[in-house]
Design a protein around this motif. Structure first.
Motif, short mmCIF file in Angstrom:
data_model
loop_
_atom_site.label_atom_id
_atom_site.label_comp_id
_atom_site.label_asym_id
_atom_site.label_seq_id
_atom_site.Cartn_x
_atom_site.Cartn_y
_atom_site.Cartn_z
N LEU A 189 28.01 22.14 28.51
CA LEU A 189 28.04 22.23 27.05
C LEU A 189 28.96 23.36 26.60
O LEU A 189 29.67 23.22 25.63
N ASP A 190 28.96 24.48 27.34
CA ASP A 190 29.85 25.56 26.95
C ASP A 190 31.31 25.14 27.01
O ASP A 190 32.10 25.47 26.14
N ASN A 191 31.68 24.37 28.05
CA ASN A 191 33.05 23.88 28.14
C ASN A 191 33.37 22.95 26.97
O ASN A 191 34.47 22.99 26.43
N ALA A 192 32.43 22.10 26.61
CA ALA A 192 32.63 21.20 25.48
C ALA A 192 32.80 21.99 24.19
O ALA A 192 33.67 21.69 23.38
N ALA A 193 31.96 22.99 23.99
CA ALA A 193 32.05 23.82 22.78
C ALA A 193 33.39 24.53 22.72
O ALA A 193 34.03 24.60 21.66
N ARG A 194 33.83 25.04 23.86
CA ARG A 194 35.15 25.71 23.89
C ARG A 194 36.26 24.71 23.59
O ARG A 194 37.20 25.01 22.85
N ALA A 195 36.16 23.53 24.18
CA ALA A 195 37.19 22.52 23.95
C ALA A 195 37.25 22.13 22.47
O ALA A 195 38.34 21.95 21.92
N LEU A 196 36.10 21.99 21.83
CA LEU A 196 36.09 21.67 20.40
C LEU A 196 36.70 22.80 19.57
O LEU A 196 37.38 22.56 18.57
N THR A 197 36.45 24.04 19.99
CA THR A 197 37.05 25.19 19.30
C THR A 197 38.56 25.13 19.41
O THR A 197 39.29 25.36 18.44
N VAL A 198 39.06 24.83 20.61
CA VAL A 198 40.50 24.71 20.82
C VAL A 198 41.05 23.54 19.99
O VAL A 198 42.10 23.66 19.35
N LEU A 199 40.31 22.44 19.95
CA LEU A 199 40.73 21.28 19.17
C LEU A 199 40.84 21.64 17.69
O LEU A 199 41.81 21.30 17.02
N LYS A 200 39.84 22.36 17.18
CA LYS A 200 39.88 22.78 15.77
C LYS A 200 41.06 23.72 15.53
O LYS A 200 41.72 23.64 14.50
N LYS A 201 41.35 24.60 16.49
CA LYS A 201 42.48 25.52 16.35
C LYS A 201 43.79 24.73 16.29
O LYS A 201 44.66 25.06 15.49
N HIS A 202 43.91 23.70 17.13
CA HIS A 202 45.12 22.86 17.06
C HIS A 202 45.27 22.28 15.66
O HIS A 202 46.36 22.25 15.11
N TYR A 203 44.16 21.83 15.09
CA TYR A 203 44.19 21.26 13.74
C TYR A 203 44.60 22.34 12.73
O TYR A 203 45.51 22.13 11.92
N ASP A 204 43.92 23.48 12.77
CA ASP A 204 44.20 24.56 11.82
C ASP A 204 45.65 25.04 11.92
O ASP A 204 46.27 25.39 10.90
#
Length: 189
Positions: free
Chosen positions: A1-16
């Motif tokens: 789950l931590d890896n998934a949470a980190r990946a989503l954070t990176v995904l959001k950063k790509h969007y931002d």
């Protein structure tokens, strides 16, 4: 789950950061891992690129997995409105409102839904809401507020309640009967 949470954070950063192509690549990887939130993030990126057709496809795929995902329903309505798929847009709005009627204000104000403003069904959905047994009713004539009073077409309500309805044009009276109980309403009385 931590890896998934980190990946989503990176995904959001790509969007931002408007790094859309990198975001799409990561979103597709996360979708393959069946990470539900990746679908919404991918759709946001596609919206930012005005790629409403692919956003629609992504949101529909999410709704297969999670049919009551409110964000997906909302965004699917927007994507479909943008590409002229009015019926699909309206269907998404109906389902969303059946779950959360308070979303009306957001839907009314959303620029992505501008193409629906003149649609009678959309106007009906955005107007005064009436529920019977939890079901959101649709009217052929819109409910309205006149002199601080809410006026609603009674036929739809009586029909939903399962009452037999008759209209007497001579006396301008509607009569509804169910289980031996009668309700009569006369216009202007």
């Amino acid at each position: 789950l931590d890896n998934a949470a980190r990946a989503l954070t990176v995904l959001k950063k790509h969007y931002d950061d408007k790094e859309y192509e990198a975001g799409l690549v990561l979103a597709d990887k996360l979708i393959k891992r069946d990470l539900i939130e990746a679908y919404n993030n991918k759709a946001y990126i596609l919206f930012a690129q005005n790629d409403y057709e692919r956003a629609k496809d992504t949101l529909e795929a999410l709704l297969v997995k999670n049919p009551n995902n409110e964000r997906a329903l909302y965004n699917l309505a927007c994507a479909c409105a943008q590409i002229g798929q009015v019926d699909k847009s309206i269907a998404s709005i109906k389902k969303l409102l059946s779950m959360h009627i308070e979303k009306k204000a957001d839907l009314r104000a959303d620029a992505d839904l501008t193409s629906l403003r003149d649609n009678a069904v959309f106007q009906n959905l955005m107007g005064i809401s009436v529920r019977v047994g939890g079901k959101l009713l649709e009217f052929d004539v819109l409910p309205q507020i006149v002199n601080d009073r809410t006026l609603v077409p009674m036929r739809a309500i009586f029909d939903e309640l399962g009452a037999a309805v008759e209209w007497d044009a001579g006396t301008r009276t509607v009569t509804a009967v169910k289980n031996g109980k009668t309700v009569s309403l006369t216009i202007d009385e």
